[in-house]
Scaffold this active site. Sequence first.
Site, PDB file in Angstrom:
ATOM      1  N   LYS A 140      41.177  42.013  27.064  1.00  0.00           N
ATOM      2  CA  LYS A 140      41.057  42.287  28.246  1.00  0.00           C
ATOM      3  C   LYS A 140      39.636  43.098  28.590  1.00  0.00           C
ATOM      4  CE  LYS A 140      43.567  44.444  31.960  1.00  0.00           C
ATOM      5  NZ  LYS A 140      44.995  45.191  32.083  1.00  0.00           N
ATOM      6  N   VAL A 191      40.715  38.670  31.735  1.00  0.00           N
ATOM      7  CA  VAL A 191      41.486  38.195  30.515  1.00  0.00           C
ATOM      8  C   VAL A 191      40.799  37.083  30.081  1.00  0.00           C
ATOM      9  CG1 VAL A 191      43.397  38.451  29.868  1.00  0.00           C
ATOM     10  CG2 VAL A 191      42.857  39.834  31.135  1.00  0.00           C
ATOM     11  N   ASP A 194      51.572  53.784  34.651  1.00  0.00           N
ATOM     12  CA  ASP A 194      51.301  52.287  35.417  1.00  0.00           C
ATOM     13  C   ASP A 194      51.915  51.630  35.490  1.00  0.00           C
ATOM     14  OD1 ASP A 194      49.626  51.145  37.578  1.00  0.00           O
ATOM     15  OD2 ASP A 194      48.034  50.224  36.443  1.00  0.00           O
ATOM     16  N   GLY A 232      41.671  40.049  37.447  1.00  0.00           N
ATOM     17  CA  GLY A 232      41.957  40.900  38.437  1.00  0.00           C
ATOM     18  C   GLY A 232      40.060  41.939  38.367  1.00  0.00           C
ATOM     19  N   GLY A 233      41.008  42.928  39.940  1.00  0.00           N
ATOM     20  CA  GLY A 233      40.039  43.825  39.914  1.00  0.00           C
ATOM     21  C   GLY A 233      38.883  44.702  39.373  1.00  0.00           C
ATOM     22  N   MET A 234      39.804  45.069  38.380  1.00  0.00           N
ATOM     23  CA  MET A 234      39.762  45.681  37.311  1.00  0.00           C
ATOM     24  C   MET A 234      38.542  45.146  35.835  1.00  0.00           C
ATOM     25  SD  MET A 234      41.068  49.361  37.211  1.00  0.00           S
ATOM     26  CE  MET A 234      40.170  49.378  35.298  1.00  0.00           C
TER      27      MET A 234
END
Lengths: 840, 197
Positions: free
Chosen positions: A113, A96, A206, A91-93
């Site tokens: 992650k 995984v 979140d 993902g963006g950050m």
Amino acid sequence: MTDERWRRVEEIFASAVDLDGAARRRHLEHECAGDDELLRELEGLLEADNRADLLTGVVESAAAEIVAERDTLIAGHRLGSWLVAERLGEGGMSVVYRATRADEQFEKQVALKVLKRGMDSDEILHRFSIEREILARLEHPNIARLLDAGSTRDGRPYFVMELITGDPIDVYCDRRRLDIDQRLRLFAQVCDAVAHAHRNLVVHRDLKPSNILVTEEGVPKLLDFGIAKLLDPEVGSQVIDLTVTPLRLLTPGYASPEQVTGGAITTASDIYSLGVVLYQLLCGQRPYRLTGRSTHEVEQAVREQQPRRPSTAVLRPSEPVAGSMPEVEKIAHQRGLEARELAQRLQGDLDAVVLRALRKLPAARYPSVEHLADDLDRYRHHQPVVARRGTLRYRGGLFLRRHRWGVGLASLASLVLIAFVAALLLQTTRLEREREASERRLRLSEEVKEFLIDLFPVAGPPGEGAQLTARELLERGAERATSDNEHPPDVRAARLETVGRVYQRLGLYQQAAPLLEESLQEIGRSAGRQSAEYASGLNQLAILKVKQGAFEEAEPLFRETLELRQTLFGPRHPLIAASLNNLGLLRHDHGDYFGAEPLYRQAVAMDTALEGPDSLYTLADKANLGLLLYDLGDYEASEALLREVIAGRQASLGSTHEELAEPLTQLGRVLMRDGRYSEAEGLMERALDILGEALGEDHPEIARVLAPLAELNRARGDLAAAEVLYREALAIRRKRFAEEHPEITTNLSGLAVVLLDAQRLNEAELLLQQVIESYRLNGRGDRPDAAAALCGLGRLWLEAGDVAAALPLLHRSAAIFERHLPPEHWRNRELAELLARASE
Amino acid sequence: MQRPEIDVTELLEAWRGGDARALDLLMPVVYDELRTLARSYLRRERPDHTLQATAVTHEAYLRLVEKTHPRWQGRLHFFAVAAQVMRRVLVDHARGRLAAKRGGDAIKVSLEDSDAAVEPQLDVLDLDAALTRLAKRDERKAKVIELRYFGGLTARETAEVLEVSKETVQLDTRFARSWLNRELKTVSSLGRPQEDD
């Protein structure tokens, strides 16, 4: 192609590759001997030989990509005790991976992650080690456990969690075409998981569909609990607001207004995000109308836009792309309904529930996730939902907040405004009772009326007066009253006092102070400093000082009032009863309970004799005495008095008068001591309704109910709700009071004890230290409130196993309580127990 | 990230001796080294941001093997491993990216919402598939390509590893390259951006 043929192609290729043009052509035709397929094959290959080589480009660009990306791990990489098995996605950050335990003791599959960007992993790991115990407590069938954390060789933090395979909840529901009922049942399990975390004081921060996966078996699993907080650079460095998330870590579509504006993040923030998820599950849309998708625009919508009702959104989707009718029907069909049926299904109860969760103001949302789940449960069982009740208090909540001045006053006809202020002039408050000759007051109130009428512009276009906000009116009034040189001093004093008291009633104490001070000067000039009027002015100013928390300044003013009145009226007079009561209140608020009691009792006796047992004046004295007896631990006597006050005020003021709020709240506290929680909560909620209606949602008086409500929730073990309520009360108070205001100190103290109960010892310690210091600076370091904080800190050290640090605090606390409270008070008993525990 | 010290040379010997597990153990070590080196090469001297596989592989060899076993005779075996590692790494990575982009089919673990644009291009997955097809036809030719393109070996070195003549390697290279280029061209004409020639 057979092997033989392949050999043949290879052979001809080798012989033809170095020939060119016509020679190659001839050679090929000869070799292929009429086999057209073979000829085409060779022509193709030879043509490719002439062309630019694609292979190098493919390899190099793939290599360049992988090198540019700093953080790729491959199968076999080892992180701590985890072995990377394969990459699952990114993902963006973060990226995984699927991983297993390196020791191969058991084949447990986990998700690993790894964060991409450089963050201070030491700090994050430090926080993880602090939070680890709390996170480990999150054992719930619908929560993916966070198992481990560490950092890679090049310093990037990673998290290890239970591996969940499944679809995001929204995708799952749509794919399986779940109907509304099935969706609600699934959502209820999600609520249950979040509630479990909240009970352990872990806020997710979140929540969004991609963090709520549903497995093949239909079990929802929440991912990433606690991670947002670990990544928060503010955590740990801030003293009070330990819960602010930096924006860049948020998913804007699901973040609550307080997250977007950098406010305090509590369980209420999760309730908001759950509201967005529920919104989507029900109507397949997002709550806000957006033209673009920029983060800025989303944030602005979250802060300012009122979400549309889901039933409306179903028929008129906000996003242009999704706006076609087929799309509308598709969404409905995924729920087993036609669009119109879906809209009908959502209208009313479900609209109300979703919108309640999406309130801008955290305290206006459901008080806890359980409340949200209960309401959905009620819906499913065809019972009326709570979200549609109690709308009195929350109706147009945000509008009221932003335009309070407009709604509260200016939109009323001018005559109503004047009636309001005139009534105010004659009104009795808890602290103050004026019973002077009515002619003078009538004359003055006529003057005041005219003054107020004059505030409205006459020459302007029709309606302009109504458009002025009340704040503008008041500012105009304040300016005219202070610069007035035409009228006699008593009229000037009355005008100043009027405007000052309107400010005071609205909780704007700072604006009120100079006006009341100047009014007192004018009274001195007109009636003289030895008059009953001057005494009233003094009294009025003292009351304001008490509201501002300036007890030291209030005391001499009250004393002067009492002495003046004794000189004027002799020893027994209703106004002397009032002064005794006020002095008692001052002592009381200052923590001198024993000193306050005789003053209150004298006031009660004097008023009972002079005014009768049921008079509002007597009831005011009794209300205060009732509060004091609660503080002294005599709950039975306190309850009797408070019930008497409530009954009496209801009889003469009606059942929605704001004077009922305080005794109702206090009676709630008495019942709470007895474990009668829901009864107590009912009383406090009634008080909130009354005050919200009369004063608006951010009046400091509201905080005086929210804090006891927090206390109640703590008493019944709902620490998450207690924290939310304390923080909300705090937010209201901070808007109006300076940080050293005693109500803020006491509020922080209450919050600290909740954190202490929740084993959040670091946060609790910081707060308690701060509270103790504030009490000391306010000269109240040896009062029961301070003792409660000292006791809290002592308890904290005991929990932490530091008996040496705990003992002196507990001893000091015990000494203060012994001085100020009767021996049988629970505080004294509690301390005896703590001291016994400490000396073991 | 802790990893027990691994003797690369020993593993290479084991692998040459037929122990397939040795390759699994070698992969991450070699990979790490290649990546680190590649990165520093990119930073240092290649403004066009391409990778000189040969240089990288050679330096990796120096650091992993020659430092401890200066007279070891298996230098080229190291390169053969490096070539395989390189191929596997690039393919794994491309697959991961694809999974993230498609979203739907892969196992989903929480990912942030990523709006990164997807640029269609000929990728290493196509090359890998074509190479696998080639190996079924002619294993040696596929090996030649792997060694030369992924491992950066010269024709002479490739010949040594495969124990054939240099000329054979050259011809193999030329044929296989043409074959693969044609295969990739076919792939690229099916809905991927077209290049004119």
